[in-house]
Design an enzyme around this catalytic site. Structure first.
Site, PDB file in Angstrom:
ATOM      1  N   ARG A  40       1.050  -1.208   0.068  1.00 56.17           N
ATOM      2  CA  ARG A  40       0.026  -0.028  -0.130  1.00 56.17           C
ATOM      3  C   ARG A  40       0.801   1.170  -0.125  1.00 56.17           C
ATOM      4  O   ARG A  40       0.586   2.354  -0.788  1.00 56.17           O
ATOM      5  CB  ARG A  40      -1.098   0.060   1.286  1.00 56.17           C
ATOM      6  CG  ARG A  40      -1.760   1.177   1.320  1.00 56.17           C
ATOM      7  CD  ARG A  40      -2.519   1.582   0.105  1.00 56.17           C
ATOM      8  NE  ARG A  40      -3.041   0.607  -0.961  1.00 56.17           N
ATOM      9  CZ  ARG A  40      -3.455   0.616  -1.816  1.00 56.17           C
ATOM     10  NH1 ARG A  40      -2.854   1.721  -2.799  1.00 56.17           N
ATOM     11  NH2 ARG A  40      -3.810  -0.206  -2.574  1.00 56.17           N
ATOM     12  N   LYS A  90       4.142  39.358  -3.778  1.00 60.93           N
ATOM     13  CA  LYS A  90       2.551  39.214  -4.424  1.00 60.93           C
ATOM     14  C   LYS A  90       1.846  40.539  -3.946  1.00 60.93           C
ATOM     15  O   LYS A  90       2.447  41.597  -3.326  1.00 60.93           O
ATOM     16  CB  LYS A  90       2.083  37.903  -3.755  1.00 60.93           C
ATOM     17  CG  LYS A  90       3.070  36.731  -4.207  1.00 60.93           C
ATOM     18  CD  LYS A  90       2.283  35.568  -3.713  1.00 60.93           C
ATOM     19  CE  LYS A  90       1.141  34.990  -4.857  1.00 60.93           C
ATOM     20  NZ  LYS A  90       0.898  33.815  -4.509  1.00 60.93           N
TER      21      LYS A  90
END
Length: 298
Positions: free
Chosen positions: A118, A185
Site C-alpha cells: 500500500r 505578491k
C-alpha cells in the site's frame, strides 16, 4: 535502500535521505510504531517467497518507480526481518503506459511484498497521477513557446516527489519554497508601499536571490520591469490583456500566466507569447493513476 536505487533517485533530482524519511513516515502510518502487518504475519509463512507485478489499471504516464522500489527495499529494514526484495523495472519514468502494462516486478518474501504494497502504491499512484495530468498540459502547449509550471500547492511532505513528477510529465518547476526565490505578491506590495519599494527592499536584503513580481495590470508589469524584475506573474489577466503585457514588456522579462487556467483555454493563453502557464492543479487536484500489485503464486 540499495545503491542502484539511490543512484536512480539522485538522477531524478531527489535526495535519497529525504525519500527514505518520507517512506518511513508513511510506513509508520500503515504499520504503527512496531512496524507490524498483523494480517500478513498471521496468514503467510515467514519463509514463503513470491513474485508480484506492478500493473497499470489505466492509461497514463508513470513516475516514481525508483521511489516504489525504495519502499520495497526498506520494508525489510524497518520490520527487522533483514530480508531483501528484488525490484526489476520494466518501464521508465515519463513513459506513457497503457492499461494492463506491467511496470515492474518485485520478488522476495511474500510477507514483505504485501506489507510494502500500500505504501509503494500510494506514492507511485500519486506521482504517476501528477505526471499524467502534467503531460496533458504539455501536450496542449505543444508547438508554442509556453511551458507549464507547477506551484507550491503541494501535498505537505511530498513536495519534492510531486515536483519531480511534474518534470517527468513534461512540466517545469518554479520555486521550491519561500527560501530560494523571492515572490512579491499583492500583500507584499501593499505592506511595502508598492512594487518598486518592495522590489528594492528584497534586492537590498537578498541581492543574490531571484525576484519575481505578481502583477495584475499592464501598468504594473511595466513598473515591475523598470524596477528591475526579470520574471513577472500575470495574475488573472484575460488573453487580450496578457497579450498587451507581453508586448509592453518585450524581452525585458519572462512572463507567466497564472490564475484559474484550464486545458480548454491553454491554447489561447499560449498564443499571447507568454513564456509559462502556472497551474496549481497539477499538484493539488491531480487524480491518481490506478496501479495495482498482482501477486503471482507458483
Amino acid at each position: 535502500m540499495i545503491e542502484s536505487t539511490e543512484t536512480a533517485l539522485r538522477a531524478a533530482g531527489l535526495d535519497p535521505a529525504h525519500v527514505r524519511q518520507v517512506i518511513e513516515g508513511a510506513l509508520v502510518e500503515d504499520l504503527g510504531p512496531d512496524f507490524l502487518d498483523v494480517t500478513s504475519v498471521a496468514t503467510i509463512p515467514a519463509e514463503q517467497t513470491d513474485t508480484a507485478d506492478l500493473v497499470a489499471r489505466a492509461d497514463g504516464v508513470v513516475a516514481g518507480l525508483a521511489v516504489a522500489a525504495a519502499v520495497f527495499e526498506l520494508v525489510g529494514d524497518v520490520t527487522g526481518s533483514g530480508r531483501t526484495v528484488e525490484v526489476s523495472e520494466l518501464a521508465r519514468d515519463g513513459e506513457r503506459v497503457a492499461r494492463g502494462d506491467v511496470l515492474a516486478t518485485v520478488t522476495g518474501p511474500t510477507r514483505l511484498l504485501l506489507t510494502a504494497e500500500r505504501t509503494a502504491l500510494n506514492l507511485l499512484c500519486r506521482m504517476s497521477g501528477v505526471a499524467t495530468h502534467t503531460r496533458a498540459w504539455a501536450d496542449a502547449l505543444a508547438g508554442t513557446k509556453a511551458m507549464v509550471l507547477d506551484t507550491r500547492k503541494t501535498t505537505p511532505g511530498l513536495r519534492a516527489l510531486e515536483k519531480y513528477a511534474v518534470r517527468a510529465g513534461g512540466g517545469t518547476n518554479k520555486r521550491m519554497g519561500l527560501y530560494d526565490v523571492a515572490m512579491i505578491k499583492d500583500n507584499h506590495k501593499l505592506a511595502a508601499g508598492g512594487i518598486t519599494a518592495a522590489y528594492r527592499r528584497v534586492r537590498e536584503a537578498f541581492p543574490e536571490v531571484p525576484v519575481q513580481v505578481e502583477v495584475i495590470t499592464v501598468a504594473e508589469a511595466v513598473e515591475a520591469v523598470e524596477a528591475g524584475a526579470d520574471f513577472l506573474l500575470c495574475d488573472n489577466m484575460t488573453p487580450e490583456v496578457l497579450a498587451e503585457a507581453v508586448a509592453a514588456v518585450g524581452d525585458r522579462a519572462e512572463l507567466e500566466a497564472t490564475g484559474g487556467l484550464t486545458l480548454e483555454v491553454a491554447g489561447r493563453y499560449a498564443a499571447t507569447g507568454v513564456d509559462f502557464l502556472s497551474v496549481g492543479a497539477l499538484t493539488h487536484s491531480s487524480p491518481i493513476l490506478d496501479i495495482a500489485l498482482d501477486l503471482r503464486v507458483e
